[in-house]
Design a protein around this motif. Structure first.
Motif, PDB file in Angstrom:
ATOM      1  N   GLN A  48       1.045  -1.341  -0.004  1.00 44.20           N
ATOM      2  CA  GLN A  48      -0.018  -0.152   0.124  1.00 44.20           C
ATOM      3  C   GLN A  48       0.825   1.104  -0.114  1.00 44.20           C
ATOM      4  O   GLN A  48       2.051   1.418   0.365  1.00 44.20           O
ATOM      5  CB  GLN A  48      -0.832   0.141   1.178  1.00 44.20           C
ATOM      6  CG  GLN A  48      -2.120  -0.848   1.061  1.00 44.20           C
ATOM      7  CD  GLN A  48      -3.155  -0.143   0.127  1.00 44.20           C
ATOM      8  OE1 GLN A  48      -3.143   0.922  -0.053  1.00 44.20           O
ATOM      9  NE2 GLN A  48      -3.910  -1.056  -0.424  1.00 44.20           N
ATOM     10  N   GLY A  49       0.134   2.341  -0.383  1.00 43.95           N
ATOM     11  CA  GLY A  49       0.973   3.660  -0.282  1.00 43.95           C
ATOM     12  C   GLY A  49       2.074   3.620  -1.392  1.00 43.95           C
ATOM     13  O   GLY A  49       3.125   4.437  -1.178  1.00 43.95           O
ATOM     14  N   ARG A  89       4.155   5.985  -9.501  1.00 46.09           N
ATOM     15  CA  ARG A  89       2.553   5.995 -10.190  1.00 46.09           C
ATOM     16  C   ARG A  89       2.977   5.416 -11.612  1.00 46.09           C
ATOM     17  O   ARG A  89       2.011   5.320 -12.315  1.00 46.09           O
ATOM     18  CB  ARG A  89       1.841   7.362 -10.289  1.00 46.09           C
ATOM     19  CG  ARG A  89       1.533   7.730  -8.893  1.00 46.09           C
ATOM     20  CD  ARG A  89       0.951   9.070  -8.743  1.00 46.09           C
ATOM     21  NE  ARG A  89       0.517   9.112  -7.398  1.00 46.09           N
ATOM     22  CZ  ARG A  89       0.291  10.215  -6.693  1.00 46.09           C
ATOM     23  NH1 ARG A  89       0.265  11.379  -7.569  1.00 46.09           N
ATOM     24  NH2 ARG A  89      -0.327  10.525  -5.609  1.00 46.09           N
ATOM     25  N   GLN A 120      -7.241  -3.178  -6.149  1.00 50.81           N
ATOM     26  CA  GLN A 120      -6.994  -2.137  -5.038  1.00 50.81           C
ATOM     27  C   GLN A 120      -6.488  -0.860  -5.833  1.00 50.81           C
ATOM     28  O   GLN A 120      -6.691   0.266  -5.130  1.00 50.81           O
ATOM     29  CB  GLN A 120      -6.155  -2.847  -3.901  1.00 50.81           C
ATOM     30  CG  GLN A 120      -7.208  -3.540  -3.387  1.00 50.81           C
ATOM     31  CD  GLN A 120      -6.161  -3.922  -1.828  1.00 50.81           C
ATOM     32  OE1 GLN A 120      -5.150  -4.375  -2.205  1.00 50.81           O
ATOM     33  NE2 GLN A 120      -6.895  -4.146  -0.802  1.00 50.81           N
ATOM     34  N   GLU A 121      -5.731  -1.196  -6.783  1.00 50.98           N
ATOM     35  CA  GLU A 121      -4.773  -0.104  -7.314  1.00 50.98           C
ATOM     36  C   GLU A 121      -5.929   0.907  -7.808  1.00 50.98           C
ATOM     37  O   GLU A 121      -5.772   2.274  -7.640  1.00 50.98           O
ATOM     38  CB  GLU A 121      -4.120  -0.658  -8.511  1.00 50.98           C
ATOM     39  CG  GLU A 121      -2.865  -1.681  -8.221  1.00 50.98           C
ATOM     40  CD  GLU A 121      -3.359  -2.879  -8.029  1.00 50.98           C
ATOM     41  OE1 GLU A 121      -2.442  -3.809  -7.779  1.00 50.98           O
ATOM     42  OE2 GLU A 121      -4.513  -3.296  -8.100  1.00 50.98           O
ATOM     43  N   SER A 148      -9.012   1.111  -7.162  1.00 54.25           N
ATOM     44  CA  SER A 148      -9.600   1.708  -5.758  1.00 54.25           C
ATOM     45  C   SER A 148      -8.776   2.908  -4.953  1.00 54.25           C
ATOM     46  O   SER A 148      -9.624   4.065  -4.857  1.00 54.25           O
ATOM     47  CB  SER A 148      -9.896   0.667  -4.641  1.00 54.25           C
ATOM     48  OG  SER A 148     -10.454  -0.306  -5.324  1.00 54.25           O
ATOM     49  N   PHE A 149      -7.563   2.746  -4.972  1.00 56.78           N
ATOM     50  CA  PHE A 149      -6.748   3.673  -4.752  1.00 56.78           C
ATOM     51  C   PHE A 149      -7.156   5.099  -5.493  1.00 56.78           C
ATOM     52  O   PHE A 149      -7.201   5.981  -4.899  1.00 56.78           O
ATOM     53  CB  PHE A 149      -5.287   3.116  -4.737  1.00 56.78           C
ATOM     54  CG  PHE A 149      -4.190   4.004  -4.043  1.00 56.78           C
ATOM     55  CD1 PHE A 149      -4.191   4.214  -2.753  1.00 56.78           C
ATOM     56  CD2 PHE A 149      -3.522   4.825  -4.883  1.00 56.78           C
ATOM     57  CE1 PHE A 149      -3.201   4.954  -2.130  1.00 56.78           C
ATOM     58  CE2 PHE A 149      -2.763   5.608  -4.454  1.00 56.78           C
ATOM     59  CZ  PHE A 149      -2.322   5.782  -3.127  1.00 56.78           C
ATOM     60  N   LYS A 184     -10.194   7.011  -4.672  1.00 60.78           N
ATOM     61  CA  LYS A 184     -10.076   7.606  -3.426  1.00 60.78           C
ATOM     62  C   LYS A 184      -9.111   8.702  -3.634  1.00 60.78           C
ATOM     63  O   LYS A 184      -9.265   9.986  -3.043  1.00 60.78           O
ATOM     64  CB  LYS A 184      -9.615   6.553  -2.306  1.00 60.78           C
ATOM     65  CG  LYS A 184     -10.617   5.883  -1.798  1.00 60.78           C
ATOM     66  CD  LYS A 184     -10.145   4.819  -0.583  1.00 60.78           C
ATOM     67  CE  LYS A 184     -10.822   5.498   0.809  1.00 60.78           C
ATOM     68  NZ  LYS A 184     -12.037   5.412   0.958  1.00 60.78           N
ATOM     69  N   GLU A 185      -8.060   8.436  -4.060  1.00 57.71           N
ATOM     70  CA  GLU A 185      -6.676   9.376  -3.888  1.00 57.71           C
ATOM     71  C   GLU A 185      -6.906  10.367  -5.055  1.00 57.71           C
ATOM     72  O   GLU A 185      -6.463  11.516  -4.694  1.00 57.71           O
ATOM     73  CB  GLU A 185      -5.340   8.826  -3.978  1.00 57.71           C
ATOM     74  CG  GLU A 185      -5.150   7.827  -2.884  1.00 57.71           C
ATOM     75  CD  GLU A 185      -4.957   8.661  -1.552  1.00 57.71           C
ATOM     76  OE1 GLU A 185      -4.294   9.678  -1.682  1.00 57.71           O
ATOM     77  OE2 GLU A 185      -5.598   8.242  -0.613  1.00 57.71           O
TER      78      GLU A 185
END
Length: 1703
Positions: free
Chosen positions: A197-198, A202, A264-265, A267-268, A271-272
């Motif tokens: 995570q985090g 990119r 998840q990527e 989703s990230f 959100k981000e």
């Protein structure tokens, strides 16, 4: 045809070759290298084609070479060549024979073309084909291709731009589709470990597969671009617009939500990157306030930009829709923003798109449910769901609030519309209705002058947006009026629909599960998971206020039926849902809203207003803007369909109902009908409203509680249009169905319904107090309907239902209580006739429960209610009479609960019931109820409202007694069984059995109750009732008395008969003597019945006669009871008090009864007597029925049957004494008891009143006295053995008293014969008879009885005196009968003359027989007789009757003829000494009476009377004077004086001159003179004294004559021509006559008996006589002539002086 089939391959090869040939041809001149390349290409293809195996694969392997010629051709930049090449390349692509390398080359070539601006559309086409046909292009190549498309989007050419945009969209989609496909391929393979995570790098996302990576890079760069940052992957971008970027982002998010949710990527990224971006872009909209630009702000604020804003909202919608679960926090922000955009200060277009976005959310109930769970139910979170709903609400509200008053008119087009329903501005479209061309009203909302049209924005349940789709617009569009409202309206409806249907679906599933669970585990309890319920409740709690506010406002503003229908449906479903969830406040709030909308605006209905005030106190605000629950506005432009009266306590004028009100009413009905089970306490609201509507519409309850349209008469102010008239039956029908459906409610809901109706009814009752307005009967009618349909479980609701209806029945408003009673009786009848299970006959408790309210109604005082109650009883008797069984006492109790203050009709109805019972149901009821029947019948007899009923009820008692008689045995058995049971019970309880007349057996007790009832009726205040009851009582005792056991007779005598006599006696003696005015109407009361006293008298008569008759007929039975003598005494006492009552009728009847119990056979004469008696009472004798003559004034029409009458009169024979036994009445004690009674009665009744005459005492009547005296002879026969002198004295007093009683002037014409006839009254005759009986008894009796003779004489002589001196009756003034005026109430002395004369005859007769009896002599009877006769003799003409003195004279003569010899015999004993003076006086009084003869006496009569006087004188001369030596000297002297007087004084001074010569009693004078002279001048003068007396007398006479004559002469001289006074003339005439008489007498007498002195005096008269000759009167002259005549005897020559030897 697939691209890989041999035919396709073959075609491809051919085409390839053709393309290459064409290329070489084109490039032959200008571009030789190209031509060569093309030709080598042809060779290459042919080589490949020659292989025959897997041509396509081969092509792909060599694709770089194959493509090369075409790429070179493109490089020429010749349009024709380029087009040819691009076409060829596309063909290769479409057959997927391009390798990765070749693809890269192609892209590079295309890039160059792009940079040169050639063949832009072809380029785009090529790129698209390359990317869509296969996946060889990825990573940098792909990014380059995408950039190429982007670059083409920003050319100068519009077509290119648009095509490029479309291509970009497609390419982006392709990239993501590849990723999806890739995920599909790898589905089964285990996932790689998740990335750290985090990850900040990119550019490379190592964990993603190729396609995913491309997609990731693309999406990331799109975000960068929109954010106006440099892209990481899309190298070479030159420009980009945000709008386009946002559109692409939205399409990716919308089309591939799975990608973001699974990786998840991604989703990230969401959100981000996406969310912050969106929030950042929203900022201008958030800060912007409309109208703030007026004053220049310090820092210029960026204005909201429509295209971006609109696209942002689209993105937000997608984010919320798909990724809510990922972005919970972010969504909270988005939703809050969205809510803010609805603010009134935001631009119109912004609000429009925002509302469209909200609508999108509203059609997703599950999403809303999640909001509620995630925000509203968390503690420190925004209440998002609530805010959304409230925002919608305030948004709608704000639309109605005109922003600035300046252009209010502009906004509200039809300001102040006419209210008629057609709007002021005809915005309707020309209607096509039947081609008539009418205008149809456009659907719209209209509130307080603001008019907002309603458009169709989307199909129900889908949010089809208009402005969110305007992607081509750059400037904000102008929003048509009403659009935002329409969307918001749809959103609201969809929201409600979504939520309610979702929750209800889940509830239903849950209920099914619960039912299944119960079936499988009956013993356990079902416990649902509480979570779900909490969410649902929270959703409702969060949303209901906002929804209600908005819906109420819209409902009020709606002018369109369909819109109204939708709003109402929403409110109704919400209410029902709240009900199912048990949320009372919201449920009531929604119902209140519907209710308010059903009623006219501002309608004062307390239930509703109190409810809304509760709501408004829970004020809630939405971003500081307070939302109120809007009360309906008054000026809605609705079509008025009805005008009616409001149902309020104060009159308010009329109210208006619109079509919308009716629509709401139907919704309300629907709600109650379909969701009644969940209404609970809010039934109250619903019913209250329905009640008011029904009232305004003028529906009135009909039979069974259904409401029917009232007649126009009911309320003059109710006006209904035809539209509503046709609707009314439907509404009324629905109303009835609503209550019919109550049979499907469970018990609890049913109780809610009943309670609501009851409290509603209580309110209606409150309101109806104290005024005469028509009350609202809705609740009562509906209680009835509800009761009727729930008959099968009536027990559970009976008590509250009937309890309330009983209260209604006591209401002062007649209409109200009438319906209460209607409902109650209908329910009772229905309950009794319903086929219960088990049937009522086996369920006594239920039967009594059902009948009980009927009994309770008896406590209500209102007559109309009792009328209904009794009608109900009548119907119950008619339909269920046979099966009442244990209910009888209740029913009889109701019938018998009558009171006098109730009206006639009531009593009449109750009586019908009783008649029905007596005629039809006596055999079916338990015998223990018979006594109740007797009591009830008795109470009808006693009521005083309706005489006929009282009389008929006495008839019923007679029928009942017949029934007892016929069914005696059966009744006895049943009663005795019952009695045993009761006694057993009483023993167990340790009590004594308590019933009336206890010691008697039960059947006898029944009789005694009957007798006692009749006894009560016998003393009823009304005479007719008393009479009828008395007759019935005595008839029943006579007819059925034989059934009684002997000891019971004791009770009958003492407790029934004597008690009755006591009561009657008391009432009679205290009765009012006031005259009763004729009894109403035209009933005339006979004068013999015109006072209460007289009417009671009749009762007393009947009662006494009845009791006496029973004593007579049942004597032998009664004598066997121990206390017969006491009873006899009591009866005699009653007879005595009746005889002494101050009422002729009673007293007479008492004597009749006396006669009856003495068993005196009434003399035959008696029937005539009764006639006299009746005549005395003023009844014409013709009508008298000899049998009914048991009392004066006895009603002439006898109701008894002939048989009864005969029984009554032959009663004595019915119980003849046993043979051989003499009548028990020989018992002398009984007879003497009777004598004492007779004596007391006689003494009391004949004793004269002592008080002053003014206080008029009661005076007994003649018939009474007659009857009284007539009893004596018979009674005497039984007591003569011991009858003493004292008793005789007592008798005398009574006889004297009786005869002295005067009669009233009004009766005298009947009793007295006309005055001239001399007959005796029956009383007098009876008195004489009584004495006669005594006299005869003495005559034949022993010696010792004879001492009674003088007493009898004394009595008779008293009566003789009455001839002259009628007896005084106390101080009562009596008038002489001749002077009495018949019409005045005076007392008239009887004409006692005939009686006295008859008595005198009896005396003479008796004396004749008894003159020589010792007692008669000793008691100086003769003297008494003479003394008595003195009075009439002395009065003579003054006697009341002429006959009297004549009879007296003749009697005297007779008595003397018998008595004088006796007296002479007894002279020595001295017993007669006192008689002589009496006799002398008698003669004196008679012969020289002080009374003058009446003027009208005729000459003949006078002469007759004179001859009587002469007879007396003759008696003296024959019977007395000759025996002078046996007679006292004084007596003789008195006689002489008398004769002397007779010869002179025989003058009556009142004769007319014509008669004078006759009236002078000359004959009498002559006889007197002669007798006098005979005895004066007789030779046998025993004593000189006597002679002297006569001589003296003569000289006096002559001297007087001389004086009179002298005086006359003088007066005559003086008077001149005036005639002298009458008396003087008369006197002189008399003197002259006397002189002539004297001369005559002197001549007849022997000369030696005349004294010489006398002659001298006679002659001395002569000169005086001569002087009179001059007188003028002819009468005097005539008399003078007679007087002078005799003097001729003196005319002779003088003789010698010596005469008789004397000088």
């Amino acid at each position: 045809m697939s691209t890989s089939s041999p035919e396709a391959v073959k075609k491809l090869l051919e085409n390839m070759q053709t393309d290459l040939r064409s290329l070489s041809m084109e490039c032959k001149k200008k571009f030789p290298p190209v031509k060569e390349a093309a030709e080598s290409g042809i060779v290459k293809i042919k080589t490949i084609a020659a292989r025959k195996t897997d041509i396509l694969a081969a092509l792909k392997e060599n694709s770089s070479e194959v493509v090369q010629p075409f790429l070179m051709g493109c490089g020429t930049k010749e349009p024709k060549i380029t087009q040819l090449c691009l076409a060829a390349i596309q063909r290769l692509m479409s057959h997927e024979v391009v390798s990765e390398a070749a693809a890269g080359n192609i892209i590079n070539m295309l890039w160059q073309l792009m940079e040169n601006g050639l063949e832009e559309l072809k380029l785009l086409q090529t790129v698209l084909v390359l990317l869509t046909t296969n996946t060889v292009v990825h990573d940098e190549v792909l990014s380059k291709a995408i950039v190429l498309c982007f670059r083409l989007h920003f050319t100068k050419d519009n077509i290119t731009n648009n095509t490029a945009a479309a291509t970009v969209r497609q390419v982006v989609t392709v990239v993501f589709e590849r990723m999806v496909a890739e995920d599909e391929r790898f589905k089964g393979i285990a996932e790689q470990p998740p990335p750290v995570q985090g990850n900040t790098n990119r550019r490379s996302v190592s964990t993603l597969r190729p396609s995913a990576k491309d997609a990731y890079m693309l999406f990331q760069d799109l975000c960068q671009l929109v954010n106006a940052d440099a892209p990481y992957w899309l190298v070479g971008m030159t420009e980009m617009t945000r709008t386009f970027g946002l559109e692409l982002l939205e399409s990716v998010l919308n089309d591939f939500p799975g990608v973001f949710l699974q990786h998840q990527e991604f989703s990230f990224l969401l959100k981000e990157r996406v969310c912050p971006l969106v929030i950042k872009l929203f900022s201008p909209n958030i800060k912007f306030r409309q109208g703030a630009g007026a004053a220049a702000p310090p820092a210029p604020v960026e204005k909201p930009y429509f295209p971006i804003c609109m696209r942002l909202l689209r993105v937000v919608s997608v984010l919320i829709k798909h990724f809510y679960s990922l972005l919970v926090t972010e969504c909270e922000i988005f939703l809050s923003l969205l809510v803010k955009f609805l603010d009134g200060e935001k631009p119109q277009w912004l609000r429009a798109v925002a509302v469209e976005s909200v609508h999108r959310l509203c059609v997703q109930p599950h999403l809303l449910c999640s909001f509620c769970q995630s925000y509203d139910m968390k503690q420190h979170s925004t209440k998002v769901f609530r805010d959304i709903v409230n925002a919608l609400g305030s948004f709608i509200q704000s639309l109605f609030i005109v922003p600035n008053a300046g252009n209010a008119a502009a906004v509200s087009a039809p300001a102040g519309g006419s209210g008629s329903g057609t709007l002021g501005t005809a915005q309707g479209v020309p209607g096509t209705g039947g081609g008539s061309g009418t205008l149809t009203t456009q659907a719209a909302f209209e509130y307080r002058g603001t008019w907002i049209p309603l458009m169709t924005v989307s199909v129900q349940g889908s949010a089809k947006a208009t402005y969110l789709e305007m992607l081509d617009k750059v400037e904000p569009p102008s929003i048509p009026e009403g659009y935002a409202m329409s969307v918001a309206f749809s959103a609201l409806l969809d929201l409600v629909r979504g939520i309610t249907s979702m929750i209800e679906r889940e509830l239903t599933t849950e209920e099914e599960a619960a039912a299944e669970f119960r079936e499988t585990h009956p013993e356990q309890e079902w416990k649902p998971e509480p979570g779900a319920h909490l969410v649902w409740e929270e959703m409702v709690n969060a949303s209901w206020c906002g929804l209600l506010a908005a819906l109420s406002l819209l409902l009020d503003a709606s002018t369109d039926e369909a819109a109204t229908e939708n709003i109402l449906k929403a409110e109704m479903t919400m209410a029902s849902l709240c009900g199912r969830l048990g949320l009372v406040t919201p449920r009531d709030a929604f119902i209140t809203a519907i209710c308010k909308a059903s009623l006219p605006p501002h309608y004062a209905l307390t239930v509703l207003s109190s409810n809304t005030s509760n709501l408004s106190s829970k004020a809630y605000s939405i971003q500081g803007q307070s939302v109120q629950i809007i009360s309906p506005s008054s000026e809605s432009h609705q079509q008025v369909v009805a005008v009616g009266q409001p149902l309020t306590a104060q009159p308010q004028g009329t109210v208006v109902l619109t079509a919308k009100n009716i629509q709401c009413m139907r919704t309300l009905l629907n709600l109650a009908h379909c969701h009644g089970a969940v209404l609970g306490t809010s039934w109250q609201l619903v019913l209250a409203t329905l009640q008011h509507l029904v009232w305004i519409l003028g529906l009135k309850p009909a039979v069974g509680g259904a409401l029917k349209p009232g007649r126009a008469v009911e309320g003059p102010s109710t006006v209904l249009t035809t539209a509503v008239m046709t609707d009314l039956p439907v509404i009324s029908n629905i109303l009835s169905r609503l209550f019919e459906s109550s049979q499907y409610l469970d018990d609890v809901s049913l109780h809610h319904l009943i309670n609501a109706l009851c409290s509603l009814s209580l309110e209606a009752m409150e309101m109806a107090y104290g005024n005469n307005k028509e009350p609202s009967l809705f609740a009562v009618a509906k209680l009835l309907e509800t009761g009727l349909v729930n008959m099968d479980r009536i027990e559970i609701l009976w008590r509250p239902l009937t309890g309330h209806l009983l209260e209604v029945c006591q209401h002062p408003n007649s209409r109200m209580r009438e319906w209460g009673a209607e409902a109650l009786t209908a329910l009772i009848k229905a309950g009794l006739s319903y086929k219960h299970d088990p049937p009522l006959a086996q369920n006594q408790r239920l039967q009594l429960l059902l009948l009980n309210p009927l009994k309770e109604l008896s406590n209500v005082l209102h007559a109309d209610i009792r009328q209904k109650q009794l009608e109900c009883v009548l119907q119950i008797l008619q339909s269920q009479g046979d099966s009442l069984g244990p209910g009888w006492p209740l029913v009889l109790g109701v019938i018998g609960a009558i009171r006098n203050d109730q009206g006639e009709s009531l009593i009449r109805t109750a009586f019908q019931c009783l008649q029905l019972v007596v005629t039809d149901f006596l055999p079916t009821m338990p015998c223990t109820c018979l006594q109740i029947v007797v009591d009830v019948a008795g109470s009808f007899g006693l009521q005083n409202q309706e005489l006929n009923i009282s009389l008929t009820s006495i008839g019923l008692l007679w029928n009942i007694s017949d029934y007892f008689f016929q069914r005696g045995e059966a009744i006895t058995q049943e009663l005795e069984r019952e009695e045993e049971a009761l006694q057993k019970q009483a023993l167990e309880m340790g009590e004594t059995l308590n019933r009336p007349f206890h010691p008697a057996p039960p059947f006898d007790c029944l009789w005694l109750c009957l007798y006692a009832k009749l006894g009560e009726l016998c003393v009823d205040p009304r005479p007719a009732v008393r009479k009828s009851a008395g007759q019935t009582l005595f008839s029943t005792i006579a007819a059925h008395g034989t059934l009684l056991q002997q000891p019971t007779w004791h009770i009958v005598v003492w407790k029934v008969l004597f008690q009755l006599l006591d009561c009657v006696r008391t009432s009679s003696t205290t009765a009012d003597k006031e005259k009763i005015e004729s009894g109403g109407g035209n009933i005339l009361i006979h004068h013999s019945r015109d006072t209460a006293e007289k009417q009671w008298a009749e009762t007393w008569v009947l009662t006494l006669a009845g009791v006496a008759r029973i004593f007579n007929t049942r004597r032998y039975l009664l004598q066997q009871l121990g206390d017969f003598f006491e009873a006899w005494e009591v009866l005699l006492n009653h007879i005595q008090s009746a005889a002494l009552s101050k009422n002729n009728e009673v007293s007479l009847a008492a004597l009749k009864s006396f006669q009856e119990i003495l068993q005196i056979v009434t003399p035959v004469k008696d029937s005539d007597k009764a006639g006299d008696a009746l005549a005395a009472m003023g009844v014409p004798p013709v009508l008298i029925d000899p049998l009914s003559a048991s009392g004066p004034g006895r009603p002439l029409v006898r109701s008894d049957s002939l048989v009864e009458r005969l029984t009554r009169y032959n009663g004595a024979e019915l119980q003849a004494p046993p043979p051989g036994e003499e009548s028990a009445l020989e018992d002398s004690t009984l007879w003497w008891s009777a004598w004492n009674t007779w004596y007391r009665a006689g003494t009391e009744s004949t004793r004269p009143p002592s008080g002053p005459a003014e206080k008029l005492a009661f005076i007994p009547s003649q018939p009474f006295l007659t009857a009284l005296i007539q009893i004596f002879p018979a009674l005497y026969q039984h007591i003569k053995a011991n009858f003493s002198m004292d008793d005789l004295k007592k008798l005398g007093v009574i006889l004297h008293g009786a005869v002295s009683v005067p009669i009233s002037s009004d009766a005298s014409p009947f009793i007295l014969p006309s005055y001239t006839e001399a007959t005796l009254t029956s009383l007098q005759e009876a008195v004489l008879t009584a004495l006669d009986v005594l006299q005869k008894a003495i005559c034949v009796g022993p010696e010792n009885l004879q001492v009674m003779y003088p007493a009898i004489f004394e009595q008779l002589l008293l009566f003789v005196e009455f001839s002259c001196k009628p007896p005084q009756y106390g101080r009562v003034e009596t008038k002489h009968v001749a002077n009495a005026k018949y019409n005045q109430a005076e007392w008239v002395a009887l004409n006692y003359v005939p009686f006295a004369e008859r008595s005198l005859e009896v005396v003479v007769d008796l004396y004749h027989k008894t003159a020589c009896h010792k007692a008669v002599i000793n008691e100086k009877v003769q003297q008494n007789i003479i003394k008595t006769l003195r009075m009439p003799l002395g009065l003579k003409y003054a006697c009341p009757s002429e006959s009297t003195w004549k009879l007296a004279v003749s009697s005297l003569l007779k008595v003397l003829s018998i008595g004088l010899p006796v007296a002479r015999q007894q002279a020595s004993s001295g017993k007669f000494d006192t008689m002589w003076p009496e006799l002398a006086n008698a003669f004196e009084d008679f012969l020289f009476t002080k009374s003058s003869p009446p003027d009208n006496l005729s000459i003949q009569e006078f002469q007759q009377n004179e001859s009587i006087d002469v007879e007396v004188v003759q008696l003296i001369s024959t019977e007395i004077l000759p025996f002078a030596n046996f007679i006292p000297k004084d007596f003789v002297g008195q006689i002489m004086t008398m004769l002397n007087k007779g010869s002179i004084h025989s003058q009556a001074p009142s004769f007319t001159e014509a008669e004078i010569d006759v009236r002078m009693r000359e004959e009498f004078s002559k006889v007197c003179f002669e007798t006098l002279l005979q005895f004066s001048f007789s030779n046998k003068v025993s004593t000189p004294q006597e002679g002297y007396i006569s001589r003296m007398a003569l000289s006096v006479l002559l001297k007087r004559a001389q004086d009179v004559l002298r005086r006359y002469v003088e007066d005559e001289r003086l008077s001149g021509r005036c005639p002298l006074p009458r008396q003087q003339v008369t006197e002189i005439i008399f003197v002259l006559k006397a002189i002539s008489t004297l001369m005559d007498s002197l001549k007849k007498t022997q000369p030696e008996n005349v004294d010489g002195n006398t002659w001298a005096q006679v002659i001395a008269l002569y000169p005086t006589l001569v002087e009179c000759i001059t007188c003028s009167s002819s009468e005097v002259s005539a008399a003078l002539k007679e007087a002078l005549g005799p003097f001729k005897d003196f005319m002779q020559p003088p003789a010698s002086k010596v005469q008789n030897g004397e000088s």
